[in-house]
Design a protein around this motif. Structure first.
Motif, PDB file in Angstrom:
ATOM      1  N   ASP A  27      22.602 -13.187 -14.849  1.00 31.70           N
ATOM      2  CA  ASP A  27      23.903 -13.577 -14.315  1.00 31.70           C
ATOM      3  C   ASP A  27      23.785 -14.685 -13.267  1.00 31.70           C
ATOM      4  O   ASP A  27      24.762 -15.379 -12.989  1.00 31.70           O
ATOM      5  N   ARG A  28      22.599 -14.844 -12.687  1.00 27.30           N
ATOM      6  CA  ARG A  28      22.376 -15.901 -11.700  1.00 27.30           C
ATOM      7  C   ARG A  28      21.926 -17.212 -12.348  1.00 27.30           C
ATOM      8  O   ARG A  28      21.736 -18.209 -11.654  1.00 27.30           O
ATOM      9  N   LEU A  29      21.751 -17.198 -13.657  1.00 25.69           N
ATOM     10  CA  LEU A  29      21.317 -18.403 -14.364  1.00 25.69           C
ATOM     11  C   LEU A  29      22.534 -19.298 -14.606  1.00 25.69           C
ATOM     12  O   LEU A  29      23.361 -19.022 -15.458  1.00 25.69           O
ATOM     13  N   ARG A  30      22.638 -20.366 -13.846  1.00 25.41           N
ATOM     14  CA  ARG A  30      23.763 -21.300 -13.953  1.00 25.41           C
ATOM     15  C   ARG A  30      23.233 -22.705 -13.682  1.00 25.41           C
ATOM     16  O   ARG A  30      22.928 -23.045 -12.532  1.00 25.41           O
ATOM     17  N   GLY A  82      32.211 -29.995 -16.911  1.00 23.86           N
ATOM     18  CA  GLY A  82      32.262 -28.885 -17.851  1.00 23.86           C
ATOM     19  C   GLY A  82      31.629 -27.639 -17.265  1.00 23.86           C
ATOM     20  O   GLY A  82      31.147 -27.622 -16.130  1.00 23.86           O
ATOM     21  N   ARG A  83      31.626 -26.587 -18.048  1.00 26.78           N
ATOM     22  CA  ARG A  83      31.071 -25.315 -17.599  1.00 26.78           C
ATOM     23  C   ARG A  83      29.557 -25.396 -17.523  1.00 26.78           C
ATOM     24  O   ARG A  83      28.907 -26.019 -18.371  1.00 26.78           O
ATOM     25  N   PRO A  84      28.946 -24.766 -16.520  1.00 24.64           N
ATOM     26  CA  PRO A  84      27.480 -24.776 -16.438  1.00 24.64           C
ATOM     27  C   PRO A  84      26.859 -23.984 -17.576  1.00 24.64           C
ATOM     28  O   PRO A  84      27.478 -23.072 -18.124  1.00 24.64           O
ATOM     29  N   ARG A  85      25.631 -24.336 -17.916  1.00 27.54           N
ATOM     30  CA  ARG A  85      24.938 -23.617 -18.981  1.00 27.54           C
ATOM     31  C   ARG A  85      24.369 -22.328 -18.411  1.00 27.54           C
ATOM     32  O   ARG A  85      23.667 -22.333 -17.403  1.00 27.54           O
ATOM     33  N   THR A  86      24.655 -21.230 -19.083  1.00 33.31           N
ATOM     34  CA  THR A  86      24.215 -19.913 -18.613  1.00 33.31           C
ATOM     35  C   THR A  86      23.482 -19.129 -19.686  1.00 33.31           C
ATOM     36  O   THR A  86      23.081 -17.992 -19.425  1.00 33.31           O
ATOM     37  N   ARG A  87      23.307 -19.706 -20.872  1.00 32.98           N
ATOM     38  CA  ARG A  87      22.736 -18.955 -21.990  1.00 32.98           C
ATOM     39  C   ARG A  87      21.546 -19.692 -22.581  1.00 32.98           C
ATOM     40  O   ARG A  87      21.664 -20.841 -22.983  1.00 32.98           O
ATOM     41  N   PRO A  88      20.377 -19.041 -22.650  1.00 31.38           N
ATOM     42  CA  PRO A  88      19.244 -19.648 -23.354  1.00 31.38           C
ATOM     43  C   PRO A  88      19.375 -19.452 -24.861  1.00 31.38           C
ATOM     44  O   PRO A  88      20.171 -18.633 -25.331  1.00 31.38           O
ATOM     45  N   ASP A  89      18.590 -20.203 -25.614  1.00 27.27           N
ATOM     46  CA  ASP A  89      18.583 -20.024 -27.066  1.00 27.27           C
ATOM     47  C   ASP A  89      17.892 -18.719 -27.456  1.00 27.27           C
ATOM     48  O   ASP A  89      18.301 -18.054 -28.417  1.00 27.27           O
ATOM     49  N   HIS A  90      16.850 -18.361 -26.719  1.00 31.91           N
ATOM     50  CA  HIS A  90      16.082 -17.152 -27.039  1.00 31.91           C
ATOM     51  C   HIS A  90      15.529 -16.594 -25.737  1.00 31.91           C
ATOM     52  O   HIS A  90      15.162 -17.341 -24.827  1.00 31.91           O
ATOM     53  N   ARG A 133      26.422 -11.294 -25.570  1.00 33.32           N
ATOM     54  CA  ARG A 133      26.404 -12.707 -25.188  1.00 33.32           C
ATOM     55  C   ARG A 133      25.779 -13.591 -26.275  1.00 33.32           C
ATOM     56  O   ARG A 133      25.613 -14.777 -26.072  1.00 33.32           O
ATOM     57  N   GLN A 134      25.435 -12.971 -27.409  1.00 31.12           N
ATOM     58  CA  GLN A 134      24.884 -13.697 -28.559  1.00 31.12           C
ATOM     59  C   GLN A 134      23.599 -14.441 -28.174  1.00 31.12           C
ATOM     60  O   GLN A 134      23.402 -15.603 -28.528  1.00 31.12           O
ATOM     61  N   ILE A 135      22.734 -13.752 -27.446  1.00 30.53           N
ATOM     62  CA  ILE A 135      21.427 -14.296 -27.067  1.00 30.53           C
ATOM     63  C   ILE A 135      20.363 -13.615 -27.928  1.00 30.53           C
ATOM     64  O   ILE A 135      20.188 -12.394 -27.847  1.00 30.53           O
ATOM     65  N   LYS A 136      19.682 -14.377 -28.753  1.00 32.32           N
ATOM     66  CA  LYS A 136      18.583 -13.821 -29.530  1.00 32.32           C
ATOM     67  C   LYS A 136      17.453 -13.429 -28.574  1.00 32.32           C
ATOM     68  O   LYS A 136      17.197 -14.111 -27.581  1.00 32.32           O
ATOM     69  N   HIS A 137      16.775 -12.347 -28.885  1.00 26.50           N
ATOM     70  CA  HIS A 137      15.763 -11.859 -27.950  1.00 26.50           C
ATOM     71  C   HIS A 137      14.585 -11.243 -28.681  1.00 26.50           C
ATOM     72  O   HIS A 137      14.719 -10.766 -29.822  1.00 26.50           O
TER      73      HIS A 137
END
Length: 293
Positions: A177-180, A187-195, A214-218
């Motif tokens: 949640d602190r990843l921004r 625009g909106r900051p990026r908060t989601r990695p690809d994996h 959040r549709q984050i592959k893991h």
């Protein structure tokens, strides 16, 4: 320029994001000298009073580090540097890994009052004031744990400090949640990695639901007790979790990142009494890693 000081290229990246002097008396003069003093102390772990005279007054270095740790200035600086790196395509979003590391607390880190400091100012904002001061007791003594998410280029994207005995799994969501990472063009900051990758400590139904939502592959291996519990439940236990061994090999990147952070003695061992100051110390070490990229 002495060993460990900011190079001209690093200063050129950092200077635009530093607070400007808006008052009388030249309050923020000699930014570069003071920041070099802060970096010297974090790298060597010496007491603030023992800073060499070439950095000016030790009190100035300490006060600026404490104030910027309290009002979130270091957090804003690291996000601004991350935004520049992302705009240049220097962030590897293909694999972000989460992990934690325990830092021993020096005897000077104990004894702080359990209350948040009073920070006054027009644009100040508490960064991370903890009532427990992020100190935990174990058989080894007082410890603090650093939770972080690191990208493939061995640089931290988000960090969190907690008492040393706190588990890893419950802290994965607060760290993410602190990843921004802001976008300079707007625009909106990026908060989601690809994996996302993590070890068995992060295997929990809550964490996996959060990542799916959040549709984050893991890639997180399932613990043996969780496998046994799922098998005992039969068809109601659900399907086994997917696991990509080839991707999991890259988890060493976050471990190497931790080694780079703990090359700074004031990060490897906590000397700061207040949790928000130690969080600022770790953040400054992270800023240096982004500038060196």
């Amino acid at each position: 320029m002495a060993r460990g000081d900011l190079t001209d290229s690093e200063w050129a990246q950092l200077e635009p994001h530093l607070p400007k002097n808006t008052g009388r008396g030249g309050r923020w003069k000699k930014h570069r000298q003071v920041i070099n003093g802060i970096l010297f102390r974090i790298r060597t772990g010496i007491p603030w009073r023992d800073l060499p005279g070439r950095f000016g007054s030790w009190q100035t270095c300490y006060d600026r580090h404490r104030r910027w740790s309290a009002d979130g200035t270091w957090e804003r600086i690291v996000r601004a540097v991350q935004a520049g790196a992302d705009a240049d395509g220097r962030i590897d979003w293909s694999m972000v890994s989460v992990d934690s590391t325990v830092c021993r607390a020096h005897q000077h880190a104990a004894g702080a009052r359990k209350q948040a400091p009073r920070i006054t100012g027009k644009h100040t904002r508490p960064a991370q004031h903890r009532p427990d001061e992020a100190l935990g007791r174990s058989r080894g003594g007082l410890t603090t744990k650093i939770h972080l998410a690191g990208e493939g280029g061995l640089r931290p994207l988000a960090m969190l400090v907690t008492p040393g005995q706190w588990g890893d799994a419950p802290q994965m969501i607060p760290v993410l949640d602190r990843l921004r990472v802001p976008r300079p063009e707007g625009g909106r900051p990026r908060t989601r990695p690809d994996h996302l990758s993590g070890d068995k400590a992060y295997s929990s139904r809550r964490n996996r639901r959060y990542l799916r939502r959040r549709q984050i592959k893991h890639t997180i291996p399932e613990r043996r007790d969780q496998q046994a519990h799922r098998l005992r439940r039969g068809s109601s236990g659900g399907r086994p979790t997917g696991f990509d061994a080839a991707r999991y090999v890259r988890r060493n990147e976050v471990e190497r990142l931790i080694n780079r952070l703990k090359a700074n003695r004031a990060v490897a061992m906590r000397f700061d009494k207040r949790a928000y100051v130690f969080h600022g110390t770790v953040t400054v070490a992270a800023v240096r890693l982004w500038l060196c990229a």
